[in-house]
Write a protein that holds these residues in place. Structure first.
Motif, mmCIF file in Angstrom:
data_model
loop_
_atom_site.group_PDB
_atom_site.id
_atom_site.type_symbol
_atom_site.label_atom_id
_atom_site.label_comp_id
_atom_site.label_asym_id
_atom_site.label_seq_id
_atom_site.Cartn_x
_atom_site.Cartn_y
_atom_site.Cartn_z
ATOM 1 N N LEU A 54 4.728 -40.869 40.405
ATOM 2 C CA LEU A 54 4.722 -42.226 40.832
ATOM 3 C C LEU A 54 3.232 -42.985 41.379
ATOM 4 O O LEU A 54 2.708 -44.013 40.722
ATOM 5 N N GLY A 55 2.854 -42.110 41.978
ATOM 6 C CA GLY A 55 1.153 -42.245 42.453
ATOM 7 C C GLY A 55 0.264 -42.676 41.371
ATOM 8 O O GLY A 55 -0.541 -43.352 41.275
ATOM 9 N N LEU A 56 0.372 -41.692 40.386
ATOM 10 C CA LEU A 56 -0.511 -41.535 39.322
ATOM 11 C C LEU A 56 -0.517 -42.904 38.495
ATOM 12 O O LEU A 56 -1.438 -43.385 37.819
ATOM 13 N N ARG A 57 0.737 -43.392 38.510
ATOM 14 C CA ARG A 57 1.036 -44.484 37.317
ATOM 15 C C ARG A 57 1.444 -46.037 38.163
ATOM 16 O O ARG A 57 1.736 -46.993 37.327
ATOM 17 N N GLN A 58 0.955 -46.100 39.287
ATOM 18 C CA GLN A 58 0.939 -47.423 39.950
ATOM 19 C C GLN A 58 -0.437 -48.511 39.533
ATOM 20 O O GLN A 58 -1.315 -47.786 39.034
ATOM 21 N N LYS A 59 -0.242 -49.748 39.703
ATOM 22 C CA LYS A 59 -1.342 -50.170 39.063
ATOM 23 C C LYS A 59 -2.376 -50.855 39.925
ATOM 24 O O LYS A 59 -3.459 -51.331 39.409
ATOM 25 N N ASN A 60 -2.255 -50.372 41.254
ATOM 26 C CA ASN A 60 -3.527 -50.704 42.249
ATOM 27 C C ASN A 60 -3.722 -49.648 43.059
ATOM 28 O O ASN A 60 -2.712 -48.733 43.294
ATOM 29 N N ALA A 61 -4.569 -49.415 43.680
ATOM 30 C CA ALA A 61 -5.213 -48.371 44.434
ATOM 31 C C ALA A 61 -4.397 -48.296 45.628
ATOM 32 O O ALA A 61 -4.158 -47.067 46.222
ATOM 33 N N ASP A 62 -4.300 -49.390 46.393
ATOM 34 C CA ASP A 62 -3.029 -49.225 47.511
ATOM 35 C C ASP A 62 -1.944 -48.697 47.266
ATOM 36 O O ASP A 62 -1.472 -47.898 47.953
ATOM 37 N N LEU A 65 -2.414 -44.908 46.653
ATOM 38 C CA LEU A 65 -2.523 -44.035 47.747
ATOM 39 C C LEU A 65 -1.123 -43.937 48.551
ATOM 40 O O LEU A 65 -0.864 -42.954 49.240
ATOM 41 N N LYS A 66 -0.299 -44.988 48.572
ATOM 42 C CA LYS A 66 0.960 -44.530 49.324
ATOM 43 C C LYS A 66 1.614 -43.615 48.724
ATOM 44 O O LYS A 66 2.158 -42.742 49.377
ATOM 45 N N TRP A 67 1.752 -43.788 47.304
ATOM 46 C CA TRP A 67 2.753 -42.621 46.740
ATOM 47 C C TRP A 67 2.115 -41.273 46.901
ATOM 48 O O TRP A 67 2.850 -40.099 47.067
ATOM 49 N N MET A 68 0.704 -41.329 46.767
ATOM 50 C CA MET A 68 0.231 -39.950 46.764
ATOM 51 C C MET A 68 0.056 -39.093 47.969
ATOM 52 O O MET A 68 0.198 -38.165 48.293
ATOM 53 N N GLU A 69 -0.070 -40.159 49.178
ATOM 54 C CA GLU A 69 0.284 -39.616 50.470
ATOM 55 C C GLU A 69 1.584 -39.103 50.889
ATOM 56 O O GLU A 69 1.566 -38.104 51.781
ATOM 57 N N LYS A 70 2.583 -39.885 50.011
ATOM 58 C CA LYS A 70 4.011 -39.690 50.316
ATOM 59 C C LYS A 70 4.063 -38.144 49.770
ATOM 60 O O LYS A 70 4.740 -37.234 50.450
ATOM 61 N N SER A 71 3.585 -38.041 48.474
ATOM 62 C CA SER A 71 3.384 -36.575 47.782
ATOM 63 C C SER A 71 3.108 -35.481 48.720
ATOM 64 O O SER A 71 3.597 -34.457 48.738
ATOM 65 N N LEU A 72 2.044 -35.865 49.347
ATOM 66 C CA LEU A 72 1.151 -34.852 50.192
ATOM 67 C C LEU A 72 1.842 -34.440 51.399
ATOM 68 O O LEU A 72 2.150 -33.366 51.789
ATOM 69 N N ALA A 73 2.580 -35.416 51.997
ATOM 70 C CA ALA A 73 3.517 -35.058 53.427
ATOM 71 C C ALA A 73 4.611 -34.357 52.874
ATOM 72 O O ALA A 73 4.775 -33.471 53.739
ATOM 73 N N PHE A 74 5.123 -34.625 51.754
ATOM 74 C CA PHE A 74 6.411 -33.547 51.403
ATOM 75 C C PHE A 74 5.915 -32.311 51.229
ATOM 76 O O PHE A 74 6.396 -31.078 51.525
#
Length: 249
Positions: A54-62, A65-74
Motif C-alpha cells: 500500500l505504501g508503494l502505491r499511494q499518490k503522495n509522499a505523505d 511514508l505513513k504506510w511504509m512506516e507501518k510496514s516497518l513497525a510490524f
C-alpha cells in the motif's frame, strides 16, 4: 526464528492479484485489492507485507511514508531473521519519502539505518535444490548450466533455497525429461540473496532464495513437498512464456 513464506496464504494471493491488476494498468483496482488484504490481515507478518504494498502505491509522499512506516513497525515487532532481509528496503523507501517532503535530516537518518542492516545472508538452512538430474550424496552442483527461463543463457551461479516447495517448483520448471527431484544441499562457499527475487514482488528475500558461484554439495534427497497441480503447471508455463524480464546473472 524463521517465518515461512507461503504462496497459498490468502493474503499473499490477494497481494499477487493486486500486482497483476497494476501490471495490466488497473492501479485503482489494485489498490482496492490491497486494501481488502489489509482488512483481512490476521497477524503482524501479513500486515507488514500488505502495508509495504500500500505504501508503494499511494499518490503522495505523505501517505507513502505513513504506510511504509507501518510496514516497518510490524516488521520490527516480528523480530524474525527472514523478515530482517526487508529492513534495508523499508528504511530506504522511508528515506526517499522524507526526501520528497524536504525533510533531509530524517532522510539521512533512514539512509544510514538502511546501510546498517545490509550484509550477507545469515540463513543456516536446511537448503534445497530442485532438478531433474539423478544425483548421489556427495555430488557437487556447480554453476555454468543453462537457464530454465531464458534460452541459451549460461548461468554464472548455482541457485538454491531454504523453502522446500520453492525447490519443488524449480524442479517442476527444470529442463529435461527426468523425474522431479528435490535434494538437500550444503553451500561450500559464500552465497548471496538471489537478486532475481529479492525486492521484486515482496520486500527483502522472504522466499529465502539464494545463489552462489561456489558449488553445492548434495547431502540427501526429500520426497515430500507440495507438487504443482496440472492447472498450476499450465499457469506457470504461460507465465514464463510471457515473461520479458531480464535475468540478473
Amino acid at each position: 526464528m524463521r517465518m515461512k513464506f507461503d504462496p497459498s496464504n490468502p493474503i499473499i494471493q490477494l497481494c499477487m492479484k493486486g500486482m497483476a491488476l497494476e501490471e495490466s494498468g488497473n492501479l485503482d483496482g489494485a489498490i482496492e485489492v490491497f486494501l481488502k488484504a489489509w482488512d483481512q490481515s490476521r497477524d503482524d507478518y501479513e500486515r507488514f507485507i500488505v502495508a509495504y504494498h500500500l505504501g508503494l502505491r499511494q499518490k503522495n509522499a505523505d501517505n507513502k511514508l505513513k504506510w511504509m512506516e507501518k510496514s516497518l513497525a510490524f516488521a520490527l515487532k516480528i523480530n524474525d531473521e527472514n523478515v530482517k532481509s526487508a529492513y534495508p528496503t523499508l528504511y530506504l523507501n522511508i528515506a526517499k519519502y522524507y526526501e520528497a517532503m524536504s525533510d533531509t535530516e530524517n532522510a539521512r537518518k533512514n539512509v544510514e539505518l538502511s546501510y546498517s542492516h545490509q550484509g550477507k545472508p545469515t540463513d543456516a538452512g536446511p537448503f534445497y535444490h530442485g532438478a531433474k538430474a539423478d544425483l548421489q550424496v556427495g555430488d557437487l552442483l556447480t554453476a555454468g548450466n543453462k537457464s530454465n527461463y531464458e534460452k541459451d543463457l549460461k548461468m554464472n551461479h548455482i541457485y538454491f533455497t531454504a523453502n522446500i516447495n520453492g525447490a519443488g517448483l524449480a524442479a517442476a520448471l527444470a529442463k529435461g525429461e527426468g523425474n522431479e527431484r528435490v535434494y538437500i544441499v550444503e553451500p561450500i562457499g559464500e552465497f548471496e540473496n538471489d537478486p532475481n527475487v529479492t525486492d521484486k514482488k515482496f520486500p527483502g528475500n522472504l522466499t529465502r532464495s539464494y545463489r552462489s558461484q561456489k558449488p553445492l554439495r548434495v547431502l540427501g534427497e526429500v520426497t515430500d513437498w507440495e507438487k504443482l497441480t496440472d492447472s498450476q503447471r499450465q499457469e506457470w508455463d504461460e507465465r514464463l512464456a510471457k515473461n520479458k524480464g531480464e535475468i540478473i546473472n
